[in-house]
Design a protein around this motif. Structure first.
Motif, PDB file in Angstrom:
ATOM      1  N   SER A  35       0.837  -1.206   0.000  1.00 39.32           N
ATOM      2  CA  SER A  35       0.000   0.000   0.000  1.00 39.32           C
ATOM      3  C   SER A  35       0.869   1.252   0.000  1.00 39.32           C
ATOM      4  O   SER A  35       0.588   2.228  -0.704  1.00 39.32           O
ATOM      5  CB  SER A  35      -0.931   0.001   1.220  1.00 39.32           C
ATOM      6  OG  SER A  35      -1.833  -1.077   1.156  1.00 39.32           O
ATOM      7  N   MET A  36       1.933   1.239   0.801  1.00 41.76           N
ATOM      8  CA  MET A  36       2.857   2.365   0.859  1.00 41.76           C
ATOM      9  C   MET A  36       3.513   2.588  -0.501  1.00 41.76           C
ATOM     10  O   MET A  36       3.598   3.708  -1.006  1.00 41.76           O
ATOM     11  CB  MET A  36       3.926   2.118   1.917  1.00 41.76           C
ATOM     12  CG  MET A  36       5.007   3.175   1.989  1.00 41.76           C
ATOM     13  SD  MET A  36       6.449   2.624   2.939  1.00 41.76           S
ATOM     14  CE  MET A  36       7.252   1.530   1.756  1.00 41.76           C
ATOM     15  N   LEU A  37       3.986   1.496  -1.124  1.00 41.51           N
ATOM     16  CA  LEU A  37       4.648   1.605  -2.417  1.00 41.51           C
ATOM     17  C   LEU A  37       3.686   2.121  -3.484  1.00 41.51           C
ATOM     18  O   LEU A  37       4.044   2.966  -4.302  1.00 41.51           O
ATOM     19  CB  LEU A  37       5.205   0.245  -2.832  1.00 41.51           C
ATOM     20  CG  LEU A  37       6.340  -0.330  -1.972  1.00 41.51           C
ATOM     21  CD1 LEU A  37       6.709  -1.720  -2.471  1.00 41.51           C
ATOM     22  CD2 LEU A  37       7.556   0.579  -1.983  1.00 41.51           C
ATOM     23  N   SER A  38       2.474   1.609  -3.475  1.00 41.75           N
ATOM     24  CA  SER A  38       1.484   2.000  -4.462  1.00 41.75           C
ATOM     25  C   SER A  38       1.114   3.470  -4.328  1.00 41.75           C
ATOM     26  O   SER A  38       0.941   4.181  -5.330  1.00 41.75           O
ATOM     27  CB  SER A  38       0.236   1.127  -4.322  1.00 41.75           C
ATOM     28  OG  SER A  38      -0.719   1.465  -5.305  1.00 41.75           O
ATOM     29  N   GLU A  39       1.021   3.958  -3.095  1.00 37.00           N
ATOM     30  CA  GLU A  39       0.669   5.353  -2.856  1.00 37.00           C
ATOM     31  C   GLU A  39       1.784   6.295  -3.294  1.00 37.00           C
ATOM     32  O   GLU A  39       1.541   7.386  -3.806  1.00 37.00           O
ATOM     33  CB  GLU A  39       0.380   5.566  -1.373  1.00 37.00           C
ATOM     34  CG  GLU A  39      -0.016   6.991  -1.008  1.00 37.00           C
ATOM     35  CD  GLU A  39      -0.301   7.155   0.468  1.00 37.00           C
ATOM     36  OE1 GLU A  39      -0.325   8.307   0.939  1.00 37.00           O
ATOM     37  OE2 GLU A  39      -0.489   6.127   1.156  1.00 37.00           O
ATOM     38  N   ALA A  40       3.033   5.868  -3.127  1.00 35.18           N
ATOM     39  CA  ALA A  40       4.167   6.756  -3.381  1.00 35.18           C
ATOM     40  C   ALA A  40       4.604   6.776  -4.835  1.00 35.18           C
ATOM     41  O   ALA A  40       5.025   7.815  -5.347  1.00 35.18           O
ATOM     42  CB  ALA A  40       5.344   6.337  -2.503  1.00 35.18           C
ATOM     43  N   SER A  41       4.529   5.635  -5.508  1.00 37.12           N
ATOM     44  CA  SER A  41       5.159   5.494  -6.824  1.00 37.12           C
ATOM     45  C   SER A  41       4.167   5.028  -7.875  1.00 37.12           C
ATOM     46  O   SER A  41       3.600   3.934  -7.756  1.00 37.12           O
ATOM     47  CB  SER A  41       6.316   4.481  -6.722  1.00 37.12           C
ATOM     48  OG  SER A  41       6.712   4.031  -7.992  1.00 37.12           O
ATOM     49  N   PRO A  42       3.956   5.810  -8.943  1.00 40.68           N
ATOM     50  CA  PRO A  42       3.097   5.351 -10.044  1.00 40.68           C
ATOM     51  C   PRO A  42       3.590   4.042 -10.652  1.00 40.68           C
ATOM     52  O   PRO A  42       2.788   3.209 -11.073  1.00 40.68           O
ATOM     53  CB  PRO A  42       3.188   6.495 -11.064  1.00 40.68           C
ATOM     54  CG  PRO A  42       3.519   7.701 -10.245  1.00 40.68           C
ATOM     55  CD  PRO A  42       4.421   7.198  -9.147  1.00 40.68           C
ATOM     56  N   TYR A  43       4.912   3.857 -10.675  1.00 42.88           N
ATOM     57  CA  TYR A  43       5.456   2.605 -11.202  1.00 42.88           C
ATOM     58  C   TYR A  43       4.983   1.430 -10.355  1.00 42.88           C
ATOM     59  O   TYR A  43       4.484   0.431 -10.861  1.00 42.88           O
ATOM     60  CB  TYR A  43       6.981   2.659 -11.219  1.00 42.88           C
ATOM     61  CG  TYR A  43       7.607   1.332 -11.587  1.00 42.88           C
ATOM     62  CD1 TYR A  43       7.728   0.943 -12.910  1.00 42.88           C
ATOM     63  CD2 TYR A  43       8.048   0.456 -10.600  1.00 42.88           C
ATOM     64  CE1 TYR A  43       8.281  -0.286 -13.261  1.00 42.88           C
ATOM     65  CE2 TYR A  43       8.598  -0.774 -10.929  1.00 42.88           C
ATOM     66  CZ  TYR A  43       8.716  -1.132 -12.255  1.00 42.88           C
ATOM     67  OH  TYR A  43       9.248  -2.351 -12.576  1.00 42.88           O
ATOM     68  N   PHE A  44       5.150   1.539  -9.024  1.00 40.21           N
ATOM     69  CA  PHE A  44       4.720   0.467  -8.140  1.00 40.21           C
ATOM     70  C   PHE A  44       3.205   0.311  -8.175  1.00 40.21           C
ATOM     71  O   PHE A  44       2.692  -0.806  -8.075  1.00 40.21           O
ATOM     72  CB  PHE A  44       5.192   0.726  -6.711  1.00 40.21           C
ATOM     73  CG  PHE A  44       6.549   0.164  -6.412  1.00 40.21           C
ATOM     74  CD1 PHE A  44       6.782  -1.193  -6.464  1.00 40.21           C
ATOM     75  CD2 PHE A  44       7.605   0.997  -6.066  1.00 40.21           C
ATOM     76  CE1 PHE A  44       8.026  -1.722  -6.191  1.00 40.21           C
ATOM     77  CE2 PHE A  44       8.853   0.479  -5.788  1.00 40.21           C
ATOM     78  CZ  PHE A  44       9.061  -0.879  -5.857  1.00 40.21           C
ATOM     79  N   ALA A  45       2.480   1.430  -8.289  1.00 35.14           N
ATOM     80  CA  ALA A  45       1.019   1.358  -8.334  1.00 35.14           C
ATOM     81  C   ALA A  45       0.568   0.489  -9.500  1.00 35.14           C
ATOM     82  O   ALA A  45      -0.319  -0.361  -9.357  1.00 35.14           O
ATOM     83  CB  ALA A  45       0.429   2.763  -8.445  1.00 35.14           C
ATOM     84  N   SER A  46       1.193   0.694 -10.664  1.00 36.18           N
ATOM     85  CA  SER A  46       0.852  -0.104 -11.838  1.00 36.18           C
ATOM     86  C   SER A  46       1.255  -1.560 -11.650  1.00 36.18           C
ATOM     87  O   SER A  46       0.498  -2.484 -11.990  1.00 36.18           O
ATOM     88  CB  SER A  46       1.548   0.483 -13.069  1.00 36.18           C
ATOM     89  OG  SER A  46       1.323  -0.306 -14.208  1.00 36.18           O
TER      90      SER A  46
END
Length: 256
Positions: A35-46
């Protein structure tokens, strides 16, 4: 974000569900919350939205005994002054469902610093190795190994601004990328800028290369009189990548 920064957030499994493992550095691991990664980074969110390449944590018989689903970000290994040698660690992933991501495109130290910034908004940049001046020749080497100060327990160690810039670009962290570029620019001098211009990092990454050229052009008189510049001109043919001499020739033309 709901997480509070502390050593357990990045170096221990709980309450995380993503293990970043670094096989080039002895299999060391960092941990993060998806969740932290997805919130911070569009790359990780994708990446997370797709279930890390359309996979997801499972607990059925098809899943490894650790419950981990393995994936790899990128197979390209770059020169990285942050990368450290470490002994091989014979260890097994914790036995609970999580993603285990193999990292070879960036170092443990760089990821530790970047994840720390995601959690806290704070980061420490290391001095460029090319900032070391060889007294008798005024020439520095961008390939010298950086000596880092001792790490503080639970606090990400200083990381090279070039390494952070590359990883921030990769993870689409625009603010952090600009912070790293700003620090890199502050450390450029007539002594080390030409050496940096010939580095592999500047050859592969346009934003770093253009920044060095702007600094060189902005201080033409100092560069024309710099022993470091003249020495770099003499050494340009030693570098394997085709862009090295072309880039240096461009900068030299701008100084005329």
């Amino acid at each position: 974000m709901s997480l509070t920064y502390g050593p357990g957030n990045l170096t221990t499994p709980f309450p995380n569900d993503v293990e970043l493992t670094f096989p080039l550095e002895g299999g060391r691991s960092l941990w993060a919350n998806s969740s932290m990664l997805s919130e911070a980074s569009p790359y990780f969110a994708s990446l997370i939205k797709s279930g890390f390449s359309e996979s997801s944590p499972k607990t059925d018989d098809s899943t490894p005994s650790s419950g981990a689903v393995e994936t790899s970000f990128e197979s390209t290994v770059e020169e990285d002054s942050d990368r450290e040698e470490a002994p091989e660690e014979a260890k097994q992933s914790p036995n609970f469902p999580h993603y285990r991501v193999v990292i070879v495109h960036a170092s443990y130290r760089t990821y530790y610093a970047v994840l720390g910034w995601i959690l806290t908004g704070r980061i420490r940049f290391a001095n460029l190795s090319s900032s070391r001046v060889v007294a008798d020749s005024e020439v520095a080497s961008s390939h010298a190994k950086i000596t880092f100060p001792p790490s503080e327990p639970g606090v990400p160690p200083p990381s090279s601004p070039k390494s952070v810039c590359r990883l921030a670009h990769y993870l689409q962290l625009a603010i952090l990328q600009q912070m790293a570029l700003n620090d890199f620019a502050k450390q450029l001098t007539p002594v080390n800028a030409a050496d940096e211009l010939l580095s592999e990092a500047c050859n592969k990454h346009e934003e770093l290369r253009n920044l060095v050229i702007r600094v060189i052009v902005g201080a033409q008189k100092e560069f024309k009189e710099s022993k470091g510049w003249l020495a770099a001109m003499e050494r340009a043919d030693e570098f394997a990548w085709p862009g090295a001499r072309a880039t240096l020739a461009l900068s030299d033309a701008l100084l005329d």
